[in-house]
Design a protein around this motif. Structure first.
Motif, short mmCIF file in Angstrom:
data_model
loop_
_atom_site.label_atom_id
_atom_site.label_comp_id
_atom_site.label_asym_id
_atom_site.label_seq_id
_atom_site.Cartn_x
_atom_site.Cartn_y
_atom_site.Cartn_z
N LYS A 90 0.33 -1.35 -0.02
CA LYS A 90 0.48 0.07 -0.32
C LYS A 90 0.85 1.44 -0.13
N THR A 91 1.95 1.07 0.57
CA THR A 91 2.27 2.12 1.30
C THR A 91 3.51 2.93 0.20
N LEU A 92 4.73 1.82 -0.01
CA LEU A 92 6.37 1.19 -0.53
C LEU A 92 5.68 1.88 -1.82
N ALA A 93 5.34 0.13 -2.30
CA ALA A 93 5.30 -0.32 -3.67
C ALA A 93 5.19 1.35 -4.80
N PRO A 94 4.08 1.95 -4.27
CA PRO A 94 3.93 3.47 -5.74
C PRO A 94 4.87 4.22 -5.20
N HIS A 95 5.91 4.17 -5.10
CA HIS A 95 6.64 5.13 -5.58
C HIS A 95 8.31 4.67 -5.40
N TYR A 96 8.23 2.86 -5.99
CA TYR A 96 9.39 2.58 -5.89
C TYR A 96 9.60 2.59 -7.38
N GLN A 97 9.49 2.91 -8.54
CA GLN A 97 9.80 3.36 -9.84
C GLN A 97 10.20 5.06 -9.51
N SER A 98 9.46 5.96 -9.17
CA SER A 98 9.47 7.29 -9.10
C SER A 98 9.98 7.89 -8.30
N ARG A 112 9.77 -6.94 -1.29
CA ARG A 112 9.59 -7.38 -2.21
C ARG A 112 9.01 -6.67 -3.25
N GLU A 113 8.62 -5.09 -2.58
CA GLU A 113 7.77 -3.57 -2.75
C GLU A 113 8.66 -3.41 -3.41
N ASP A 114 9.66 -2.62 -2.36
CA ASP A 114 10.09 -0.94 -2.97
C ASP A 114 12.18 -1.61 -2.03
N PHE A 115 12.57 -2.05 -2.80
CA PHE A 115 13.94 -3.22 -2.04
C PHE A 115 14.94 -1.54 -1.53
N LYS A 168 9.21 -2.99 -12.83
CA LYS A 168 9.87 -3.44 -11.90
C LYS A 168 10.94 -4.52 -12.16
N VAL A 169 11.36 -5.37 -13.21
CA VAL A 169 12.25 -5.89 -13.04
C VAL A 169 13.42 -6.10 -13.47
#
Length: 383
Positions: free
Chosen positions: A22-30, A78-81, A347-348
């Motif tokens: 919910k909180t981390l994954a949405p920002h990983y790439q940005s 898993r969601e935001d390395f 993301k990979v």
């Protein structure tokens, strides 16, 4: 022998995964594209208790076991390395402070780390000294009034170096070798500290940097442990953090494997799902097998830490194997997904760039193998 998490550990893993999705994954790439550390990330993770895992409850932490810290690292990975670096840094540095600092220092330093208000880093590597850290040259010169020191020199390749507020800095207070090194808790906002960022292949959001100390003052109240004991006290913490690093990498690899498995079910070629072809399914089967083995090694190291058993060899196994394995697995997953995986929209590819950094940081594979070989053969018979 018991190979499963207990009910509390399972529940904790589930809660951290929900938070990460919910909180981390949405920002990983940005965050990677911005190449800048968001302060809100630390506050969000602190609210979940992830920056105070190894801090006693009296100082605002969770006083969690090493195994719990490992669970958190894998689920976050898993969601935001790159968010996982906050777990690595805060857990390692908190552990060093808890083991070596005075009660007054703990009360002054630990609550800020637990709350996410103080982002810490650890400064060991120098331009001329990485693996051979005992030969570091950054000088702590005694002050004229003998109440402290001033720091002169450069530290480089510092994780979270651009964002951190405070640092554990190893500096030379005495003669050559490890016994001449002391550890200090240093204010990085002092005007005598300057920073320069790296333009990295991966983990761009963590702000790896060089830090220059031009007469930075430190008092005796900033000395962690005894003078001349800094190298040993800090290095002991790496036996623990290296297993955390392994699980962070495994988390990223497992997420990629899950995506590749779903792709092998959904994608069709020659009238059938591509997973029905051995050339596709067998590499995935191998990846799942190797990840399970590496995960067990990491958690054994952390379990040994929690039960006060020797764990240097297991931590070294985790450190050299898991990042390399993660890079290999993620690479294979990218190939399985194909041209879509090669796009920066997926993301990979970012995970592959990111995990490679931990094949270097916090100890190379060669050093890990040296530790393992000495454990196996005995110091007299090993390199």
């Amino acid at each position: 022998m018991h190979y499963a998490f207990d009910e509390d550990q399972d529940t904790y893993a589930h809660e951290v995964r929900k938070f990460a999705v919910k909180t981390l994954a949405p920002h990983y790439q940005s965050d990677d594209k911005a190449a800048e550390f968001r302060r809100q990330l630390a506050l969000d993770m602190a609210a979940m208790g992830l920056t105070g895992l190894r801090i006693p409850e009296e100082y605002g932490g969770q006083e969690a076991t090493a195994v719990i810290a490992g669970i958190a690292a894998e689920e976050v990975g898993r969601e935001d390395f790159n968010a996982g670096y906050l777990i690595i840094n805060t857990a390692l540095i908190s552990d060093i402070i808890v083991r070596n600092a005075t009660d007054e220092q703990k009360a002054a330093w630990l609550p800020g780390i637990a709350s996410g208000e103080t982002i810490p880093c650890i400064c060991i590597t120098e331009p001329g000294h990485g693996t051979d850290a005992a030969s570091l040259e950054l000088k702590a010169t005694p002050s004229a009034d003998a109440t402290g020191w001033t720091l002169h020199g450069e530290k480089t390749s510092i994780t979270l170096g651009m964002a951190s507020d405070r640092a554990v800095v190893l500096a030379r207070t005495g003669g050559p070798g490890a016994r001449g090194v002391s550890a200090f808790w240093v204010d990085l906002h002092h005007p005598s500290v300057s920073r320069s960022a790296f333009d990295d292949l991966g983990s761009r959001a963590i702000g790896r940097a060089s830090l220059h100390f031009d007469g930075t003052p430190v008092s005796r109240a900033d000395l962690i442990g005894e003078e001349g004991a800094g190298f040993v006290s800090v290095m002991q913490g790496f036996d623990y953090s290296r297993a955390i690093i392994g699980l962070l990498c495994i988390g990223a690899a497992q997420a990629s494997l899950d995506e590749a498995i779903q792709w092998a079910r959904d994608r069709e070629a020659f009238g059938a799902p591509i997973g029905t072809f051995q050339g596709v399914s067998f590499p995935l089967a191998e990846a799942a097998t190797y990840l399970k083995g590496a995960r067990h090694v990491c958690f054994e190291a952390l379990w040994r830490k929690d039960t006060d058993q020797e764990h240097s060899a297991e931590a070294a196994m985790a450190k050299f194997w898991a990042p390399k394995l993660a890079a290999d697995v993620i690479h294979q997953c990218l190939l399985t997904i194909g041209h879509i995986g090669y796009s920066s929209e997926h993301k990979v590819g970012q995970r592959l760039r990111d995990v490679i950094g931990l094949e270097i940081g916090d100890g190379t594979a060669q050093v890990s193998k040296l530790v393992i070989s000495r454990n196996l053969l005995g110091r007299k018979y090993a390199p």
